[in-house]
Motif scaffolding. Structure first.
Motif, PDB file in Angstrom:
ATOM      1  N   ILE A 180       3.329 -10.650  -2.517  1.00  0.00           N
ATOM      2  CA  ILE A 180       3.615  -9.222  -2.383  1.00  0.00           C
ATOM      3  C   ILE A 180       5.111  -8.966  -2.504  1.00  0.00           C
ATOM      4  CG2 ILE A 180       3.649  -7.317  -0.720  1.00  0.00           C
ATOM      5  CD1 ILE A 180       0.891  -8.301   0.232  1.00  0.00           C
ATOM      6  N   ASP A 181       5.918  -9.809  -1.887  1.00  0.00           N
ATOM      7  CA  ASP A 181       7.368  -9.652  -2.003  1.00  0.00           C
ATOM      8  C   ASP A 181       7.793  -9.716  -3.471  1.00  0.00           C
ATOM      9  OD1 ASP A 181      10.007  -9.449  -0.753  1.00  0.00           O
ATOM     10  OD2 ASP A 181      10.296 -11.517  -1.398  1.00  0.00           O
ATOM     11  N   GLN A 182       7.210 -10.636  -4.216  1.00  0.00           N
ATOM     12  CA  GLN A 182       7.517 -10.764  -5.642  1.00  0.00           C
ATOM     13  C   GLN A 182       6.986  -9.565  -6.427  1.00  0.00           C
ATOM     14  OE1 GLN A 182       6.199 -14.493  -7.285  1.00  0.00           O
ATOM     15  NE2 GLN A 182       7.238 -14.178  -9.239  1.00  0.00           N
ATOM     16  N   ALA A 183       5.809  -9.079  -6.055  1.00  0.00           N
ATOM     17  CA  ALA A 183       5.220  -7.929  -6.751  1.00  0.00           C
ATOM     18  C   ALA A 183       6.041  -6.662  -6.528  1.00  0.00           C
ATOM     19  CB  ALA A 183       3.785  -7.723  -6.274  1.00  0.00           C
ATOM     20  N   LEU A 184       6.522  -6.459  -5.308  1.00  0.00           N
ATOM     21  CA  LEU A 184       7.355  -5.292  -5.035  1.00  0.00           C
ATOM     22  C   LEU A 184       8.653  -5.349  -5.832  1.00  0.00           C
ATOM     23  CD1 LEU A 184       6.827  -4.969  -1.173  1.00  0.00           C
ATOM     24  CD2 LEU A 184       6.029  -3.371  -2.920  1.00  0.00           C
ATOM     25  N   ALA A 185       9.246  -6.527  -5.913  1.00  0.00           N
ATOM     26  CA  ALA A 185      10.459  -6.681  -6.719  1.00  0.00           C
ATOM     27  C   ALA A 185      10.168  -6.365  -8.183  1.00  0.00           C
ATOM     28  CB  ALA A 185      11.007  -8.099  -6.568  1.00  0.00           C
TER      29      ALA A 185
ATOM     30  N   LYS B 254       0.809  -1.212   0.000  1.00  0.00           N
ATOM     31  CA  LYS B 254       0.000   0.000   0.000  1.00  0.00           C
ATOM     32  C   LYS B 254       0.850   1.273   0.000  1.00  0.00           C
ATOM     33  CE  LYS B 254      -4.376  -1.388   0.263  1.00  0.00           C
ATOM     34  NZ  LYS B 254      -5.446  -0.883  -0.632  1.00  0.00           N
ATOM     35  N   MET B 255       2.089   1.188   0.508  1.00  0.00           N
ATOM     36  CA  MET B 255       2.924   2.385   0.579  1.00  0.00           C
ATOM     37  C   MET B 255       4.006   2.425  -0.505  1.00  0.00           C
ATOM     38  SD  MET B 255       5.514   1.701   3.816  1.00  0.00           S
ATOM     39  CE  MET B 255       4.205   1.627   5.024  1.00  0.00           C
ATOM     40  N   ARG B 256       3.928   1.537  -1.480  1.00  0.00           N
ATOM     41  CA  ARG B 256       5.004   1.421  -2.471  1.00  0.00           C
ATOM     42  C   ARG B 256       5.217   2.704  -3.268  1.00  0.00           C
ATOM     43  NH1 ARG B 256       0.365  -0.421  -4.399  1.00  0.00           N
ATOM     44  NH2 ARG B 256      -0.222  -0.112  -6.595  1.00  0.00           N
ATOM     45  N   GLN B 257       4.175   3.512  -3.451  1.00  0.00           N
ATOM     46  CA  GLN B 257       4.303   4.746  -4.213  1.00  0.00           C
ATOM     47  C   GLN B 257       4.663   5.922  -3.314  1.00  0.00           C
ATOM     48  OE1 GLN B 257       0.346   4.590  -5.947  1.00  0.00           O
ATOM     49  NE2 GLN B 257       1.154   3.834  -7.898  1.00  0.00           N
ATOM     50  N   THR B 258       4.026   5.998  -2.159  1.00  0.00           N
ATOM     51  CA  THR B 258       4.269   7.116  -1.241  1.00  0.00           C
ATOM     52  C   THR B 258       5.584   6.971  -0.496  1.00  0.00           C
ATOM     53  OG1 THR B 258       1.884   7.378  -0.927  1.00  0.00           O
ATOM     54  CG2 THR B 258       3.317   8.377   0.729  1.00  0.00           C
ATOM     55  N   ALA B 259       5.921   5.776  -0.079  1.00  0.00           N
ATOM     56  CA  ALA B 259       7.113   5.547   0.742  1.00  0.00           C
ATOM     57  C   ALA B 259       7.867   4.320   0.240  1.00  0.00           C
ATOM     58  CB  ALA B 259       6.711   5.383   2.208  1.00  0.00           C
TER      59      ALA B 259
END
Length: 333
Positions: A304-309, A272-277
Motif C-alpha cells: 500500500i505504501d508503494q501504491a500510494l507513492a 481507501k481515503m486516497r481520493q477523498t482525503a
C-alpha cells in the motif's frame, strides 16, 4: 483481516535482533520475500498468509505499480496450493526448504474474494503468462464455487467459514468488490443484492456492526476500522462515503496515525481515503518515517505504501507535529 495473532512482538524482536537499525523508510515488499515467490505476512515472521499478499497485489494492480514479475512468481507459488474446495491454507516453512499447511485460512470468504479480484485484474492487464491463464481460470472457478457454498440464502450474506455462522462486514464488502470486478462496468444483480443485504444486516442507524453475531467489547479493531472498508466501493454512495471518511478522521484520525489504540499501521485506511482525503493519506505515509520496529507492519502495508507513492501521494504532512507517534521516554539512569 480478522485474527490478531500476527506475532507482531516476536517478529519485531527478530527484526531488531537481526541488527536492523531504525531506517528512514519502512520495509519494502522485498524484505518480506521468502526467496521462492512467496511473502511472509510480517517482518521476521514464519507464516505465509495468502490473503495479505493477494490483497496487496490487488491494490498494486489498481495503482499500476510495476510488479508484474513479482505477481507472476507469486501465482506460480500460490495457485498449485489451492485446495480442491477452492480455499487456501496458511503455510509455514519446513526444514527441507519446503512448505506445509500449518493453519487453515482465517476466513474463506475474504480469501476467495481476493483471489477472484486479483486474478481478474491481472488478466485485464495481461500480466499473466500463457500457462498461468488456464490455472487462473480454474482458480477463479473454484473460488466462486466456494463462495456459493459460503452464502446464506436466508440473510444473503457470506459467512467466514463453512463450519461457522459468523459474518463479517469487511469480508462481505470484499466479496462485493470481487463480484463487481467480474460484472464489468455495470453492477449486476449479484452485487446489488449483496449491497442491499450488507446494509440491511450490518447497518445500525449511522453506525455499522463489524460482525454478526456482535462482539461484546468494542475495540479499535474491528469496530473502529470495519466501516472504512465501505469507502469508495459502491456499497454506499460516493457522497456518503466522503462524509463517512471525514467523520471517521475527525473521530479516529489521530489515534490511527499515532497508533495509540492499536499498534498496527492499517495502511488499508490510507488507501481507501486516497481520493477523498489525500493529505491524510500522505500523513499516514509520513507517520511511518523514520520507521520504528514497534509498528505492526505487514506485507500488505508495504504494498500500500508503494501504491500510494505510485498514485502521487507523498510523505509531507502539515499536521506532522500533532500526528507523529510519541517516542518512548528515556530510561532513568
Amino acid at each position: 483481516m480478522k485474527t490478531r495473532n500476527l506475532w507482531m512482538a516476536s517478529a519485531a524482536m527478530a527484526w531488531q535482533l537481526a541488527g536492523s537499525a531504525q531506517a528512514a523508510e519502512p520495509p519494502a515488499l522485498a524484505e518480506f520475500a521468502t526467496g521462492d515467490g512467496a511473502y511472509y505476512t510480517t517482518l521476521g515472521g514464519q507464516v505465509v498468509d495468502p490473503y495479505f499478499v493477494n490483497k496487496g497485489f490487488t491494490i498494486a494492480l489498481q495503482a499500476d505499480v510495476p510488479l508484474k514479475a513479482e505477481l507472476r512468481r507469486w501465482l506460480a507459488w500460490l495457485l498449485p496450493r489451492q485446495r480442491l474446495d477452492g480455499g487456501f491454507d496458511r503455510y509455514c516453512p519446513t526444514g527441507d526448504m519446503g512448505w506445509r499447511s500449518c493453519m487453515g485460512a482465517d476466513a474463506d470468504d475474504s480469501m476467495a474474494a481476493t483471489t477472484i479480484e486479483m486474478l481478474h485484474q491481472a488478466r485485464e492487464k495481461k500480466w499473466l503468462t500463457t500457462s498461468q491463464l488456464v490455472a487462473a481460470d480454474l482458480a477463479i472457478v473454484r473460488s466462486q464455487q466456494l463462495l456459493t457454498r459460503l452464502r446464506n440464502p436466508k440473510n444473503q450474506l457470506y459467512k467466514a467459514l463453512l463450519n461457522t455462522e459468523l459474518y463479517y462486514l469487511m469480508d462481505n464488502v470484499e466479496v462485493y468488490e470481487a463480484l463487481r470486478v467480474t460484472e464489468g462496468a455495470q453492477a449486476g444483480p449479484a452485487s446489488k443484492q449483496l449491497a442491499t443485504a450488507i446494509t440491511r444486516n450490518f447497518r445500525s442507524g449511522s453506525d455499522w456492526k463489524p460482525a454478526l453475531p456482535e462482539y461484546d467489547q468494542p475495540r479499535f479493531y474491528p469496530h473502529t476500522l470495519a466501516s472504512a472498508y465501505l469507502w469508495q466501493t459502491g456499497v454506499i454512495s460516493s457522497a456518503e462515503s466522503d462524509r463517512a471518511t471525514a467523520q471517521w478522521l475527525a473521530l479516529h484520525g489521530k489515534a490511527w496515525l499515532s497508533r495509540s489504540e492499536d499498534d498496527y499501521a492499517w495502511g488499508l485506511v490510507a488507501w481507501k481515503m486516497r481520493q477523498t482525503a489525500p493529505i491524510q493519506a500522505a500523513c499516514w505515509r509520513a507517520s511511518l518515517r523514520p520507521f520504528q520496529a514497534t509498528i505492526g507492519w505487514t506485507v500488505l502495508d508495504a504494498m500500500i505504501d508503494q501504491a500510494l507513492a505510485q498514485k502521487g501521494i507523498g510523505t509531507q504532512c502539515p499536521f506532522a507535529k500533532t500526528t507523529a507517534p510519541a517516542t518512548a521516554p528515556a530510561a532513568n539512569p
